[in-house]
Enzyme design. Structure first.
Site, mmCIF file in Angstrom:
data_model
loop_
_atom_site.group_PDB
_atom_site.id
_atom_site.type_symbol
_atom_site.label_atom_id
_atom_site.label_comp_id
_atom_site.label_asym_id
_atom_site.label_seq_id
_atom_site.Cartn_x
_atom_site.Cartn_y
_atom_site.Cartn_z
ATOM 1 N N LYS A 189 -0.471 -41.143 -18.320
ATOM 2 C CA LYS A 189 -1.245 -40.438 -19.301
ATOM 3 C C LYS A 189 -2.778 -41.150 -19.863
ATOM 4 O O LYS A 189 -2.481 -42.595 -20.002
ATOM 5 C CB LYS A 189 -0.759 -40.320 -20.514
ATOM 6 C CG LYS A 189 0.621 -39.375 -20.503
ATOM 7 C CD LYS A 189 1.372 -39.297 -21.679
ATOM 8 C CE LYS A 189 2.187 -40.791 -22.097
ATOM 9 N NZ LYS A 189 3.231 -40.616 -23.125
ATOM 10 N N GLY B 95 2.321 -38.973 -32.647
ATOM 11 C CA GLY B 95 3.440 -38.329 -31.814
ATOM 12 C C GLY B 95 2.741 -37.428 -30.536
ATOM 13 O O GLY B 95 3.461 -36.698 -30.206
ATOM 14 N N THR B 96 1.533 -37.722 -30.111
ATOM 15 C CA THR B 96 1.169 -37.034 -29.079
ATOM 16 C C THR B 96 2.080 -37.278 -27.782
ATOM 17 O O THR B 96 2.136 -36.216 -26.951
ATOM 18 C CB THR B 96 -0.325 -37.512 -28.744
ATOM 19 O OG1 THR B 96 -0.462 -38.873 -28.478
ATOM 20 C CG2 THR B 96 -1.372 -37.100 -29.790
ATOM 21 N N GLY B 97 2.496 -38.347 -27.547
ATOM 22 C CA GLY B 97 3.297 -38.761 -26.338
ATOM 23 C C GLY B 97 4.629 -38.051 -26.480
ATOM 24 O O GLY B 97 4.875 -37.233 -25.182
ATOM 25 N N CYS B 98 5.306 -38.030 -27.563
ATOM 26 C CA CYS B 98 6.548 -37.051 -27.640
ATOM 27 C C CYS B 98 6.141 -35.693 -27.547
ATOM 28 O O CYS B 98 7.280 -35.060 -26.920
ATOM 29 C CB CYS B 98 6.947 -37.228 -29.218
ATOM 30 S SG CYS B 98 7.239 -39.189 -29.594
ATOM 31 N N THR C 298 -3.348 -38.693 -34.209
ATOM 32 C CA THR C 298 -2.586 -38.665 -32.952
ATOM 33 C C THR C 298 -1.474 -38.929 -32.747
ATOM 34 O O THR C 298 -0.750 -39.477 -31.914
ATOM 35 C CB THR C 298 -3.232 -39.187 -31.717
ATOM 36 O OG1 THR C 298 -3.580 -40.614 -32.263
ATOM 37 C CG2 THR C 298 -4.748 -38.465 -31.656
HETATM 38 N N1 ATP Z 1 -8.037 -37.839 -28.392
HETATM 39 C C1 ATP Z 1 -7.303 -36.973 -27.431
HETATM 40 N N2 ATP Z 1 -7.702 -36.091 -26.908
HETATM 41 C C2 ATP Z 1 -7.559 -34.975 -26.113
HETATM 42 N N3 ATP Z 1 -6.135 -35.507 -25.447
HETATM 43 C C3 ATP Z 1 -5.533 -36.608 -26.071
HETATM 44 C C4 ATP Z 1 -6.120 -37.414 -26.866
HETATM 45 N N4 ATP Z 1 -5.165 -38.325 -27.021
HETATM 46 C C5 ATP Z 1 -4.106 -38.336 -26.256
HETATM 47 N N5 ATP Z 1 -4.514 -37.228 -25.541
HETATM 48 C C6 ATP Z 1 -3.566 -36.701 -24.734
HETATM 49 O O1 ATP Z 1 -2.168 -36.610 -25.172
HETATM 50 C C7 ATP Z 1 -1.040 -36.755 -24.163
HETATM 51 C C8 ATP Z 1 -0.421 -37.894 -24.774
HETATM 52 O O2 ATP Z 1 -1.032 -39.102 -24.296
HETATM 53 P P1 ATP Z 1 -0.989 -40.512 -25.238
HETATM 54 O O3 ATP Z 1 -1.612 -41.408 -24.339
HETATM 55 O O4 ATP Z 1 -1.637 -40.289 -26.533
HETATM 56 O O5 ATP Z 1 0.534 -40.632 -25.239
HETATM 57 P P2 ATP Z 1 1.284 -41.825 -25.840
HETATM 58 O O6 ATP Z 1 0.486 -43.104 -26.049
HETATM 59 O O7 ATP Z 1 2.390 -42.016 -25.066
HETATM 60 O O8 ATP Z 1 1.555 -41.102 -27.233
HETATM 61 P P3 ATP Z 1 2.306 -42.114 -28.412
HETATM 62 O O9 ATP Z 1 1.847 -43.127 -29.100
HETATM 63 O O10 ATP Z 1 2.837 -40.872 -29.375
HETATM 64 O O11 ATP Z 1 3.737 -42.550 -27.725
HETATM 65 C C9 ATP Z 1 -2.004 -36.904 -22.674
HETATM 66 O O12 ATP Z 1 -2.105 -35.534 -22.180
HETATM 67 C C10 ATP Z 1 -3.310 -37.394 -23.329
HETATM 68 O O13 ATP Z 1 -4.349 -37.257 -22.417
HETATM 69 C C1 HMH Z 2 11.119 -42.437 -33.388
HETATM 70 C C2 HMH Z 2 9.775 -42.484 -32.533
HETATM 71 N N1 HMH Z 2 9.914 -42.298 -31.255
HETATM 72 C C3 HMH Z 2 8.549 -42.388 -30.706
HETATM 73 C C4 HMH Z 2 7.497 -42.661 -31.157
HETATM 74 C C5 HMH Z 2 6.343 -42.779 -30.525
HETATM 75 O O1 HMH Z 2 5.520 -43.830 -30.587
HETATM 76 C C6 HMH Z 2 7.583 -42.816 -32.755
HETATM 77 N N2 HMH Z 2 6.589 -43.432 -33.492
HETATM 78 N N3 HMH Z 2 8.683 -43.034 -33.220
#
Ligand code: ATP
Ligand code: HMH
Length: 270
Positions: free
Chosen positions: A176, A209-212, A207
């Site tokens: 990502k 929880g975007t990854g979750c 942002t």
């Molecule tokens: N500001 C943004 N605008 C558009 N897309 C975004 C943005 N930030 C993240 N994304 C997208 O959101 C999805 C999750 O990516 P991200 O890199 O944020 O995950 P993460 O770091 O694992 O998240 P978390 O911190 O919740 O664990 C990916 O598809 C990424 O491209």
């Molecule tokens: C419980 C939990 N899982 C995943 C994330 C993502 O960073 C968070 N902030 N909290």
């Protein structure tokens, strides 16, 4: 009418509801899939950070997994925060025993605020036990860097990292690019081809929880029967919309709007 599809999340609880189990269940609901949960750990967390973490013991995690698989047909599984090697081992062992299908592993390591959600000494166990059973793994740049030992700052390094992570046993890898600047591009690698998933970058601090949300959307679309490339493409579209409709909550990093597809004019938080 076709049968309701079922997705399971195995992850940690986020008390403020933007990430973890809560984000996963909201995503499943928003995408029309029945959601179930196995909780690995409880976090006391708000939009400004994680205050404390309690892991559940391996026995209750095993019982949660076993009682669901013994009773219910599960179409896809998403794995998020797993916290320790002991928890990783019980998850791996039970999912293998139940021949779980369509497993998406989000190798969560550190929260946005910098708190460890996986013990650093358990990182190798996560890769060794959970990557070989994963249909898709979704590391962010930091996680891909830790797993490969690479410094990842551009698309070609993301591709190289995806190849190396594929060699560790994951069938499909999505690296990502959310933490780069410019367009939000993720790289999907299936062992043969690269696909660039392009999304407009949204300028927002909200942002949480975007990854979750992204990984559980992939699981929901896999549960629905889509092939991996289509599930990932649709999940990318969904997370981009959810970030576009993200909102301020509390004093820190606010959440995305999981239900933006359903809001009518005048009924949103604006
Ligand atoms: N500001 C943004 N605008 C558009 N897309 C975004 C943005 N930030 C993240 N994304 C997208 O959101 C999805 C999750 O990516 P991200 O890199 O944020 O995950 P993460 O770091 O694992 O998240 P978390 O911190 O919740 O664990 C990916 O598809 C990424 O491209
Ligand atoms: C419980 C939990 N899982 C995943 C994330 C993502 O960073 C968070 N902030 N909290």
């Amino acid at each position: 009418m076709s049968a309701m599809k079922v997705a399971l999340t195995i992850a940690g609880s986020d008390s403020c509801g933007g990430a973890g189990i809560q984000a996963d269940l909201k995503t499943f609901a928003a995408l029309g899939v029945y959601g179930m949960s196995v909780i690995t750990a409880v976090t006391a967390q708000n939009t400004t950070g994680v205050v404390s973490v309690r892991e559940l013991d391996a026995e209750i995690i095993r019982d949660q997994i076993d009682c669901l698989f013994k009773d219910i047909k599960i179409d896809a599984v998403k794995i998020g925060m797993v916290s320790s090697a002991e928890i990783i081992d019980v998850i791996g062992e039970r999912l293998r025993a139940h021949r779980a299908r369509h497993i998406v592993v989000d190798p969560v390591m550190v929260s946005k605020s910098g708190c460890h959600l996986l013990r650093p000494e358990s990182r190798e166990e996560l890769v060794k036990v959970l990557f070989p059973i994963a249909e898709v793994v979704t590391p962010n740049l930091f996680e891909a860097g830790v797993i490969t030992g690479m410094k990842i700052e551009n698309l070609s390094q993301m591709e190289e990292a995806a190849v190396r992570i594929h060699e560790l046993g994951a069938k499909n890898v999505v690296v990502k690019g959310g933490h780069l600047t410019g367009e939000a591009v993720d790289v999907l690698y299936d062992g043969e081809c690269f696909r660039h998933l392009r999304g407009r970058r949204i300028e927002t601090k909200n942002t949480h929880g975007t990854g979750c949300t992204f990984s559980s959307a992939i699981a929901a679309y896999l549960a629905d029967g889509h092939p991996v490339s289509e599930a990932v493409r649709r999940a990318k579209e969904y997370i981009t919309g959810a970030i576009e409709h993200s909102f301020s909550l509390g004093r820190g990093v606010g959440p995305t709007d999981h239900f933006y597809l359903y809001r009518r004019e005048g009924s949103s938080h604006g």
